[in-house]
Structure formats: structure tokens, C-alpha cells
Design a protein around this motif. Structure first.
Motif, PDB file in Angstrom:
ATOM      1  N   TYR A  61       3.919  -1.027   1.288  1.00  0.00           N
ATOM      2  CA  TYR A  61       2.498  -1.187   1.005  1.00  0.00           C
ATOM      3  C   TYR A  61       2.078   0.006   0.169  1.00  0.00           C
ATOM      4  CZ  TYR A  61      -2.518  -1.739   1.907  1.00  0.00           C
ATOM      5  OH  TYR A  61      -3.870  -1.883   1.772  1.00  0.00           O
ATOM      6  N   VAL A  62       1.272  -0.222  -0.832  1.00  0.00           N
ATOM      7  CA  VAL A  62       0.883   0.837  -1.765  1.00  0.00           C
ATOM      8  C   VAL A  62       0.216   2.002  -1.040  1.00  0.00           C
ATOM      9  CG1 VAL A  62      -0.559   1.369  -3.763  1.00  0.00           C
ATOM     10  CG2 VAL A  62       0.638  -0.813  -3.648  1.00  0.00           C
ATOM     11  N   PHE A  63      -0.655   1.712  -0.095  1.00  0.00           N
ATOM     12  CA  PHE A  63      -1.407   2.745   0.609  1.00  0.00           C
ATOM     13  C   PHE A  63      -0.763   3.039   1.963  1.00  0.00           C
ATOM     14  CE2 PHE A  63      -4.522   0.248  -1.864  1.00  0.00           C
ATOM     15  CZ  PHE A  63      -4.736   1.179  -2.850  1.00  0.00           C
ATOM     16  N   GLN A 110     -11.377   0.803   4.812  1.00  0.00           N
ATOM     17  CA  GLN A 110     -11.103  -0.524   5.365  1.00  0.00           C
ATOM     18  C   GLN A 110     -10.343  -1.401   4.377  1.00  0.00           C
ATOM     19  OE1 GLN A 110     -11.330  -1.508   8.419  1.00  0.00           O
ATOM     20  NE2 GLN A 110     -12.431   0.263   9.189  1.00  0.00           N
ATOM     21  N   PHE A 111     -10.589  -1.224   3.094  1.00  0.00           N
ATOM     22  CA  PHE A 111      -9.813  -1.955   2.090  1.00  0.00           C
ATOM     23  C   PHE A 111      -8.340  -1.553   2.192  1.00  0.00           C
ATOM     24  CE2 PHE A 111      -7.816  -2.125  -2.097  1.00  0.00           C
ATOM     25  CZ  PHE A 111      -7.912  -3.485  -2.347  1.00  0.00           C
ATOM     26  N   MET A 112      -8.099  -0.274   2.371  1.00  0.00           N
ATOM     27  CA  MET A 112      -6.726   0.206   2.493  1.00  0.00           C
ATOM     28  C   MET A 112      -6.112  -0.179   3.847  1.00  0.00           C
ATOM     29  SD  MET A 112      -7.265   3.857   0.489  1.00  0.00           S
ATOM     30  CE  MET A 112      -6.227   4.723   1.574  1.00  0.00           C
ATOM     31  N   TRP A 113      -6.930  -0.465   4.844  1.00  0.00           N
ATOM     32  CA  TRP A 113      -6.497  -0.826   6.190  1.00  0.00           C
ATOM     33  C   TRP A 113      -6.285  -2.333   6.337  1.00  0.00           C
ATOM     34  CZ3 TRP A 113      -4.561   1.451  10.300  1.00  0.00           C
ATOM     35  CH2 TRP A 113      -4.751   0.948  11.576  1.00  0.00           C
ATOM     36  N   ALA A 121     -11.188  -5.629   9.149  1.00  0.00           N
ATOM     37  CA  ALA A 121     -11.437  -4.834   7.948  1.00  0.00           C
ATOM     38  C   ALA A 121     -12.491  -5.505   7.067  1.00  0.00           C
ATOM     39  CB  ALA A 121     -10.140  -4.620   7.169  1.00  0.00           C
ATOM     40  N   ILE A 122     -12.422  -6.808   6.928  1.00  0.00           N
ATOM     41  CA  ILE A 122     -13.403  -7.529   6.106  1.00  0.00           C
ATOM     42  C   ILE A 122     -14.792  -7.469   6.757  1.00  0.00           C
ATOM     43  CG2 ILE A 122     -14.074  -9.830   5.282  1.00  0.00           C
ATOM     44  CD1 ILE A 122     -11.052 -10.313   4.796  1.00  0.00           C
TER      45      ILE A 122
END
Length: 145
Positions: A61-63, A110-113, A121-122
Motif C-alpha cells: 500500500y502506498v501509505f 482517513q483517506f490514507m486509513w 474512514a468514509i
């Protein structure tokens, strides 16, 4: 006129002009949402720090951070958001600007989570966007507690 507002228990307007009911009610709701989001952030952080197998592992995952690092991020953000939410409800001058900045950080975090808890997260992103709107819309300085 201020005495009448004090007798009814409603907050008084400290600046000139009329208050929008939507904006002032939204600010109170934003303060409550910040307190709630902060408590959930602290609980999420504690769960991720205490036991790394609470959340499913995500492949490449990128993050990518360790779950312990994510736990500390959520814990610190949760404490700051809850304290700022309390400040919003108390009508503190600093709370609006700090609240907008923290809500923006929550959107990014939250976007990264998202891979760990997509639905929550949404929901948290939507709550943070509402908080930003509410804190930027109401210009009155009133203590709600």
C-alpha cells in the motif's frame, strides 16, 4: 435584550448582525461531532497500539505504516480533536481555526486509513467535511456550555 436571552438560557450574540439558525446549530453539532470523533480516534489508536492484529494486514500500500504508527497517529489526533471540540462548545476564539485545520488533517489521515477500515474512514471524512463547513459558516462567538 441581553437579560432576556440570559433568562431563556439561549446564547447571546456578541457581534452585530443576525445569527443564522443553521450555522449556529451546525457549529454546536460540529463541536459534539468533534468530541465524538476524538473519542473514537482515541479508541482506534489504543486498539491499534495495544494489539497489532485487531486490524487486517494490508498488502503493498502506498501509505504503508505499521499499525502501531497508525495507532499513535489516531490517538494524538483523537485527543487534539476532542479538546478542540470542547473549545468549540465553550466558544473559544482559537477553536474554530484549529478545528478547521484538524478536520482537514482528519480527511487526509482517513483517506490514507481507507484500506484498514473503509466504511468508517468514509464516514469520518464526511463528518470532517461537515465540521469544516460548520466552523467556516458561523461567525458568532458564543459559549454553548
Amino acid at each position: 435584550m441581553a437579560d432576556a436571552a440570559e433568562n431563556t438560557g439561549r446564547p447571546t450574540r456578541q457581534r452585530g448582525g443576525s445569527r443564522s439558525g443553521w450555522a449556529s446549530g451546525g457549529t454546536v453539532f460540529a463541536g459534539v461531532l468533534m468530541l465524538t470523533e476524538g473519542v473514537f480516534g482515541v479508541l482506534t489508536g489504543i486498539a491499534a497500539i495495544a494489539k497489532d492484529d485487531v486490524y487486517s494486514r494490508v498488502g503493498d500500500y502506498v501509505f504503508e505504516f505499521s499499525l502501531t504508527a497508525w495507532g499513535w497517529i489516531h490517538l494524538v489526533l483523537g485527543v487534539l480533536i476532542a479538546a478542540t471540540g470542547w473549545g468549540v462548545l465553550k466558544g473559544a476564539d482559537w477553536a474554530r481555526g484549529v478545528g478547521v485545520a484538524l478536520a482537514a488533517l482528519v480527511v487526509v489521515a482517513q483517506f490514507m486509513w481507507l484500506p484498514y477500515q473503509p466504511v468508517w474512514a468514509i464516514v469520518s471524512i464526511a463528518v470532517a467535511v461537515f465540521v469544516i463547513w460548520a466552523l467556516c459558516t458561523d461567525r458568532g462567538r458564543t459559549s454553548w456550555y
